[in-house]
Design a protein around this motif. Structure first.
Motif, short mmCIF file in Angstrom:
data_model
loop_
_atom_site.label_atom_id
_atom_site.label_comp_id
_atom_site.label_asym_id
_atom_site.label_seq_id
_atom_site.Cartn_x
_atom_site.Cartn_y
_atom_site.Cartn_z
N VAL A 90 10.29 0.98 -0.02
CA VAL A 90 10.00 -0.31 -0.41
C VAL A 90 9.52 -0.95 -0.77
O VAL A 90 8.27 -0.82 0.10
CB VAL A 90 11.48 -0.92 0.15
CG1 VAL A 90 11.85 -2.78 -0.23
CG2 VAL A 90 13.34 -1.00 0.21
N VAL A 91 8.87 -2.21 -2.15
CA VAL A 91 7.70 -2.99 -1.86
C VAL A 91 7.81 -4.24 -0.90
O VAL A 91 8.72 -4.39 -1.20
CB VAL A 91 6.88 -2.91 -3.15
CG1 VAL A 91 6.01 -3.89 -3.21
CG2 VAL A 91 6.74 -2.07 -4.04
N SER A 95 2.13 -5.38 1.50
CA SER A 95 1.61 -4.07 1.83
C SER A 95 1.36 -2.70 0.86
O SER A 95 0.90 -3.07 -0.12
CB SER A 95 2.69 -2.76 2.13
OG SER A 95 3.50 -3.10 0.71
N ASP A 96 0.98 -2.10 1.10
CA ASP A 96 -0.44 -0.92 0.21
C ASP A 96 0.41 0.06 0.00
O ASP A 96 1.72 0.32 0.30
CB ASP A 96 -1.15 0.32 1.41
CG ASP A 96 -2.23 -0.58 1.40
OD1 ASP A 96 -2.81 -1.31 1.17
OD2 ASP A 96 -3.05 -0.33 2.91
N LEU A 97 0.64 0.09 -0.98
CA LEU A 97 0.99 1.60 -2.08
C LEU A 97 1.03 2.64 -1.87
O LEU A 97 -0.30 2.96 -2.46
CB LEU A 97 2.05 0.68 -3.46
CG LEU A 97 2.62 -0.67 -3.21
CD1 LEU A 97 2.59 -0.89 -4.81
CD2 LEU A 97 3.21 -1.07 -2.92
N ASN A 98 1.89 3.19 -2.34
CA ASN A 98 1.42 5.13 -2.74
C ASN A 98 0.86 5.68 -1.86
O ASN A 98 -0.50 6.46 -2.28
CB ASN A 98 1.53 4.80 -3.88
CG ASN A 98 2.48 5.02 -4.91
OD1 ASN A 98 3.65 5.03 -4.92
ND2 ASN A 98 2.03 3.99 -5.97
N ILE A 99 0.76 5.08 0.17
CA ILE A 99 -0.06 6.01 0.31
C ILE A 99 -0.05 7.37 0.65
O ILE A 99 0.79 7.50 1.28
CB ILE A 99 -0.41 5.24 2.06
CG1 ILE A 99 -1.02 3.92 1.50
CG2 ILE A 99 -1.08 5.58 2.71
CD1 ILE A 99 -1.48 2.52 2.68
#
Length: 106
Positions: A90-91, A95-99
């Motif tokens: 969940v975004v 927040s950083d995404l797709n780490i």
């Protein structure tokens, strides 16, 4: 965590599929870590169905899949899902995404 499972179901199968999908959802909803979920049918293409569930974390979802009742009522139906990734983070704002990192079971 969000899980989106999509299914392609012929009109002839829809009458049998819907109660099975509902039972699969009920089995998942009984597991610890389940937050919410719903069943949907596409408005433009009624052969497309979805089961969407949200979980406290990926570990709760993975543990749910190993429960006896889920193996009995949900896993066979989930095996009919369209072959595509189904688990999403969940975004959250900022927040950083797709780490790329190891996902723990906790």
């Amino acid at each position: 965590m969000l899980v989106v499972s999509r299914f392609r179901v012929s009109e002839a199968e829809a009458g049998e599929f819907r109660p099975g999908l509902q039972r699969a959802h009920e089995a998942l909803a009984e597991r610890p870590g389940y937050a919410a979920g719903w069943i949907g049918r596409n408005l433009d293409d009624p052969s497309l169905w979805t089961l969407v569930t949200t979980w406290e974390n990926v570990g709760a979802y993975r543990r749910a899949l190993s429960a006896y009742d889920v193996k009995l009522h949900a896993v066979p139906l989930l095996s009919r899902a369209i072959d595509e990734p189904s688990a999403y983070e969940v975004v959250e704002p900022g927040s950083d995404l797709n780490i790329q990192q190891t996902r723990s079971l906790g």
